[in-house]
Design a protein around this motif. Structure first.
Motif, PDB file in Angstrom:
ATOM      1  N   GLY A   9     -25.892  17.871  36.013  1.00 18.53           N
ATOM      2  CA  GLY A   9     -26.635  18.544  37.090  1.00 18.53           C
ATOM      3  C   GLY A   9     -28.108  18.183  37.045  1.00 18.53           C
ATOM      4  N   ARG A  10     -28.669  18.147  35.839  1.00 14.76           N
ATOM      5  CA  ARG A  10     -30.091  17.795  35.696  1.00 14.76           C
ATOM      6  C   ARG A  10     -30.343  16.349  36.127  1.00 14.76           C
ATOM      7  NH1 ARG A  10     -32.394  22.176  34.301  1.00 14.76           N
ATOM      8  NH2 ARG A  10     -31.859  23.424  32.459  1.00 14.76           N
ATOM      9  N   THR A  11     -29.384  15.475  35.817  1.00 14.49           N
ATOM     10  CA  THR A  11     -29.522  14.069  36.236  1.00 14.49           C
ATOM     11  C   THR A  11     -29.506  13.968  37.761  1.00 14.49           C
ATOM     12  OG1 THR A  11     -28.412  13.346  34.216  1.00 14.49           O
ATOM     13  CG2 THR A  11     -28.486  11.759  36.027  1.00 14.49           C
ATOM     14  N   VAL A  12     -28.568  14.668  38.396  1.00 14.68           N
ATOM     15  CA  VAL A  12     -28.481  14.621  39.866  1.00 14.68           C
ATOM     16  C   VAL A  12     -29.749  15.212  40.474  1.00 14.68           C
ATOM     17  CG1 VAL A  12     -27.195  15.369  41.907  1.00 14.68           C
ATOM     18  CG2 VAL A  12     -25.954  14.716  39.845  1.00 14.68           C
ATOM     19  N   GLU A  13     -30.232  16.302  39.891  1.00 13.40           N
ATOM     20  CA  GLU A  13     -31.467  16.929  40.389  1.00 13.40           C
ATOM     21  C   GLU A  13     -32.621  15.917  40.352  1.00 13.40           C
ATOM     22  OE1 GLU A  13     -33.584  20.236  38.113  1.00 13.40           O
ATOM     23  OE2 GLU A  13     -32.958  21.264  39.939  1.00 13.40           O
ATOM     24  N   ALA A  14     -32.748  15.226  39.214  1.00 14.80           N
ATOM     25  CA  ALA A  14     -33.838  14.255  39.069  1.00 14.80           C
ATOM     26  C   ALA A  14     -33.698  13.122  40.093  1.00 14.80           C
ATOM     27  CB  ALA A  14     -33.857  13.696  37.648  1.00 14.80           C
TER      28      ALA A  14
ATOM     29  N   ASN B  16     -36.230  22.339  41.948  1.00 16.13           N
ATOM     30  CA  ASN B  16     -36.092  23.519  41.103  1.00 16.13           C
ATOM     31  C   ASN B  16     -37.022  24.654  41.526  1.00 16.13           C
ATOM     32  OD1 ASN B  16     -34.363  24.330  38.999  1.00 16.13           O
ATOM     33  ND2 ASN B  16     -36.136  24.474  37.648  1.00 16.13           N
ATOM     34  N   ALA B  17     -38.072  24.289  42.252  1.00 17.94           N
ATOM     35  CA  ALA B  17     -39.001  25.322  42.729  1.00 17.94           C
ATOM     36  C   ALA B  17     -38.719  25.653  44.197  1.00 17.94           C
ATOM     37  CB  ALA B  17     -40.433  24.839  42.579  1.00 17.94           C
ATOM     38  N   TYR B  18     -37.604  25.161  44.673  1.00 18.26           N
ATOM     39  CA  TYR B  18     -37.281  25.263  46.095  1.00 18.26           C
ATOM     40  C   TYR B  18     -36.385  26.471  46.342  1.00 18.26           C
ATOM     41  CZ  TYR B  18     -37.491  22.452  50.319  1.00 18.26           C
ATOM     42  OH  TYR B  18     -37.781  21.952  51.550  1.00 18.26           O
TER      43      TYR B  18
ATOM     44  N   PHE C 250     -21.988  18.895  44.267  1.00 14.67           N
ATOM     45  CA  PHE C 250     -22.061  19.023  42.809  1.00 14.67           C
ATOM     46  C   PHE C 250     -23.343  19.748  42.413  1.00 14.67           C
ATOM     47  CE2 PHE C 250     -23.257  17.398  38.621  1.00 14.67           C
ATOM     48  CZ  PHE C 250     -22.067  17.436  37.928  1.00 14.67           C
ATOM     49  N   TYR C 251     -24.456  19.341  43.002  1.00 18.21           N
ATOM     50  CA  TYR C 251     -25.745  19.946  42.650  1.00 18.21           C
ATOM     51  C   TYR C 251     -25.889  21.354  43.251  1.00 18.21           C
ATOM     52  CZ  TYR C 251     -30.689  20.902  42.352  1.00 18.21           C
ATOM     53  OH  TYR C 251     -31.889  21.534  42.098  1.00 18.21           O
TER      54      TYR C 251
ATOM     55  N   PHE D  28     -18.108   9.248  37.973  1.00 19.16           N
ATOM     56  CA  PHE D  28     -18.493   7.925  38.480  1.00 19.16           C
ATOM     57  C   PHE D  28     -19.982   7.663  38.247  1.00 19.16           C
ATOM     58  CE2 PHE D  28     -15.134   9.546  41.427  1.00 19.16           C
ATOM     59  CZ  PHE D  28     -14.099   8.797  40.903  1.00 19.16           C
ATOM     60  N   ALA D  29     -20.471   6.586  38.829  1.00 17.97           N
ATOM     61  CA  ALA D  29     -21.895   6.271  38.701  1.00 17.97           C
ATOM     62  C   ALA D  29     -22.717   7.398  39.325  1.00 17.97           C
ATOM     63  CB  ALA D  29     -22.184   4.958  39.422  1.00 17.97           C
ATOM     64  N   MET D  30     -23.829   7.728  38.677  1.00 17.67           N
ATOM     65  CA  MET D  30     -24.746   8.728  39.227  1.00 17.67           C
ATOM     66  C   MET D  30     -25.572   8.047  40.309  1.00 17.67           C
ATOM     67  SD  MET D  30     -24.697  11.758  38.038  1.00 17.67           S
ATOM     68  CE  MET D  30     -23.941  12.683  36.715  1.00 17.67           C
TER      69      MET D  30
END
Ligand SMILES: [Fe+2]
Length: 169
Positions: free
Chosen positions: A142-147, A158-160, A100-101, A86-88
Protein backbone atom coordinates in the motif's frame (compact mmCIF):
# COMPACT_ATOMS: atom_id res chain seq x y z
CA UNK A 1 -24.31 -7.77 1.39
CA UNK A 2 -24.21 -6.77 5.08
CA UNK A 3 -24.88 -3.07 5.70
CA UNK A 4 -21.41 -2.28 7.11
CA UNK A 5 -19.70 -3.79 4.05
CA UNK A 6 -22.03 -1.84 1.77
CA UNK A 7 -21.15 1.39 3.61
CA UNK A 8 -17.43 0.58 3.43
CA UNK A 9 -17.69 -0.11 -0.31
CA UNK A 10 -19.51 3.18 -1.01
CA UNK A 11 -16.78 5.12 0.77
CA UNK A 12 -14.01 3.18 -1.02
CA UNK A 13 -15.79 4.15 -4.26
CA UNK A 14 -15.79 7.82 -3.22
CA UNK A 15 -12.04 7.75 -2.51
CA UNK A 16 -11.29 5.72 -5.65
CA UNK A 17 -13.29 8.07 -7.88
CA UNK A 18 -11.52 11.07 -6.43
CA UNK A 19 -8.12 9.53 -7.17
CA UNK A 20 -9.31 8.32 -10.59
CA UNK A 21 -10.33 11.86 -11.57
CA UNK A 22 -6.87 13.11 -10.61
CA UNK A 23 -5.28 10.24 -12.56
CA UNK A 24 -7.32 11.11 -15.66
CA UNK A 25 -6.11 14.71 -15.47
CA UNK A 26 -2.47 13.81 -14.94
CA UNK A 27 -1.48 10.65 -16.73
CA UNK A 28 -4.23 8.28 -17.81
CA UNK A 29 -6.91 10.30 -19.69
CA UNK A 30 -8.62 7.17 -21.00
CA UNK A 31 -9.29 5.77 -17.52
CA UNK A 32 -12.95 4.79 -17.15
CA UNK A 33 -14.56 6.27 -14.04
CA UNK A 34 -17.45 3.84 -14.41
CA UNK A 35 -15.05 0.92 -14.25
CA UNK A 36 -13.28 2.32 -11.19
CA UNK A 37 -16.61 2.88 -9.46
CA UNK A 38 -17.86 -0.63 -10.30
CA UNK A 39 -14.62 -2.22 -9.07
CA UNK A 40 -14.78 -0.28 -5.81
CA UNK A 41 -18.42 -1.17 -5.19
CA UNK A 42 -17.74 -4.85 -5.96
CA UNK A 43 -14.36 -5.39 -4.28
CA UNK A 44 -15.90 -6.96 -1.15
CA UNK A 45 -18.96 -8.46 -2.88
CA UNK A 46 -18.24 -11.96 -1.52
CA UNK A 47 -17.29 -10.89 2.00
CA UNK A 48 -20.70 -11.55 3.50
CA UNK A 49 -20.66 -15.05 2.03
CA UNK A 50 -17.14 -15.91 3.23
CA UNK A 51 -17.82 -14.55 6.72
CA UNK A 52 -20.60 -17.13 6.94
CA UNK A 53 -19.05 -20.01 5.00
CA UNK A 54 -15.29 -19.41 4.94
CA UNK A 55 -12.96 -19.14 1.95
CA UNK A 56 -11.24 -16.25 0.24
CA UNK A 57 -13.56 -13.29 -0.35
CA UNK A 58 -11.29 -11.84 -3.03
CA UNK A 59 -11.09 -15.08 -5.03
CA UNK A 60 -14.78 -15.86 -4.78
CA UNK A 61 -15.79 -12.26 -5.48
CA UNK A 62 -13.56 -12.15 -8.56
CA UNK A 63 -15.06 -15.41 -9.85
CA UNK A 64 -18.58 -14.01 -9.43
CA UNK A 65 -17.65 -10.74 -11.13
CA UNK A 66 -15.90 -12.50 -14.02
CA UNK A 67 -18.87 -14.81 -14.53
CA UNK A 68 -21.51 -12.07 -14.35
CA UNK A 69 -19.73 -9.29 -16.22
CA UNK A 70 -17.09 -11.05 -18.32
CA UNK A 71 -14.88 -8.04 -17.56
CA UNK A 72 -11.35 -9.19 -16.73
CA UNK A 73 -10.18 -5.75 -15.56
CA UNK A 74 -13.02 -5.61 -13.06
CA UNK A 75 -12.39 -9.19 -11.90
CA UNK A 76 -8.66 -8.54 -11.51
CA UNK A 77 -9.30 -5.49 -9.31
CA UNK A 78 -11.49 -7.64 -7.04
CA UNK A 79 -9.09 -10.61 -7.06
CA UNK A 80 -6.00 -8.61 -6.12
CA UNK A 81 -7.36 -5.93 -3.78
CA UNK A 82 -5.56 -7.41 -0.74
CA UNK A 83 -2.22 -8.53 -2.19
CA UNK A 84 -0.79 -7.33 -5.51
CA UNK A 85 1.25 -10.03 -7.35
CA UNK A 86 2.24 -8.10 -10.50
CA UNK A 87 4.51 -5.19 -11.34
CA UNK A 88 3.82 -2.08 -9.25
CA UNK A 89 2.85 -0.03 -12.27
CA UNK A 90 0.02 2.49 -11.90
CA UNK A 91 0.11 3.31 -15.61
CA UNK A 92 -0.35 -0.32 -16.56
CA UNK A 93 -2.92 -1.28 -13.88
CA UNK A 94 -4.68 1.95 -12.86
CA UNK A 95 -8.08 0.43 -11.99
CA UNK A 96 -6.79 -2.39 -9.79
CA UNK A 97 -4.15 -0.29 -8.03
CA UNK A 98 -6.56 2.58 -7.34
CA UNK A 99 -8.94 0.08 -5.68
CA UNK A 100 -6.03 -1.60 -3.87
CA UNK A 101 -4.97 1.76 -2.43
CA UNK A 102 -8.42 3.23 -1.74
CA UNK A 103 -9.47 0.17 0.26
CA UNK A 104 -6.43 0.74 2.47
CA UNK A 105 -7.60 4.26 3.26
CA UNK A 106 -11.10 3.30 4.43
CA UNK A 107 -11.52 1.68 7.83
CA UNK A 108 -15.09 0.44 8.03
CA UNK A 109 -16.91 3.59 6.88
CA UNK A 110 -14.28 6.19 7.73
CA UNK A 111 -11.41 7.67 5.71
CA UNK A 112 -8.18 7.19 7.66
CA UNK A 113 -4.43 7.00 7.13
CA UNK A 114 -3.05 3.63 6.05
CA UNK A 115 -1.33 3.29 9.43
CA UNK A 116 -4.68 3.52 11.22
CA UNK A 117 -6.34 1.11 8.81
CA UNK A 118 -3.61 -1.49 9.36
CA UNK A 119 -3.60 -1.16 13.13
CA UNK A 120 -7.26 -2.16 12.97
CA UNK A 121 -6.56 -5.05 10.56
CA UNK A 122 -3.78 -6.35 12.81
CA UNK A 123 -6.09 -6.26 15.81
CA UNK A 124 -8.90 -8.06 14.01
CA UNK A 125 -7.05 -10.52 11.79
CA UNK A 126 -3.48 -10.72 13.15
CA UNK A 127 -4.14 -13.90 15.10
CA UNK A 128 -1.01 -15.79 13.96
CA UNK A 129 2.54 -14.74 13.00
CA UNK A 130 1.77 -15.70 9.39
CA UNK A 131 -1.42 -13.58 9.35
CA UNK A 132 0.57 -10.64 10.79
CA UNK A 133 3.20 -11.10 8.09
CA UNK A 134 0.57 -10.99 5.33
CA UNK A 135 -1.00 -7.85 6.80
CA UNK A 136 2.44 -6.23 7.05
CA UNK A 137 3.18 -7.12 3.43
CA UNK A 138 -0.12 -5.65 2.30
CA UNK A 139 0.71 -2.41 4.19
CA UNK A 140 4.14 -2.23 2.54
CA UNK A 141 2.53 -2.70 -0.86
CA UNK A 142 0.00 0.00 0.00
CA UNK A 143 2.82 2.40 0.86
CA UNK A 144 4.51 1.63 -2.47
CA UNK A 145 1.30 2.31 -4.41
CA UNK A 146 0.76 5.51 -2.42
CA UNK A 147 4.27 6.72 -3.29
CA UNK A 148 3.78 5.88 -6.98
CA UNK A 149 0.42 7.65 -7.16
CA UNK A 150 1.80 10.69 -5.31
CA UNK A 151 4.69 10.85 -7.74
CA UNK A 152 2.32 10.83 -10.72
CA UNK A 153 -0.33 13.09 -9.21
CA UNK A 154 1.96 15.52 -7.36
CA UNK A 155 -0.26 15.48 -4.26
CA UNK A 156 0.23 14.28 -0.70
CA UNK A 157 -2.45 11.57 -0.57
CA UNK A 158 -1.87 10.83 3.07
CA UNK A 159 -2.87 14.37 3.99
CA UNK A 160 -5.81 14.25 1.62
CA UNK A 161 -9.30 14.11 3.08
CA UNK A 162 -10.96 13.22 -0.29
CA UNK A 163 -14.46 14.19 0.71
CA UNK A 164 -13.50 17.11 2.97
CA UNK A 165 -15.59 15.63 5.77
CA UNK A 166 -12.53 14.90 7.80
CA UNK A 167 -8.86 15.77 7.58
CA UNK A 168 -6.51 12.92 8.24
CA UNK A 169 -3.00 13.17 9.58
FE1 LIG B 1 -11.71 -6.97 1.04
Amino acid sequence: MPEHIREHSFLVAEVALHIARLCRKRFVPELSLALVEAAALLHDVAKGYTIRHGGSHSQLGAAWVQERTGNAILARAVLHHVYWPFAMDVRCYPVALIIFYSDKRVKHAEIVSMGERFEDLLQRYGKTPLACKHIQLSLEQGRTVEALLEQELKVDLNAYSFDCRRMVG
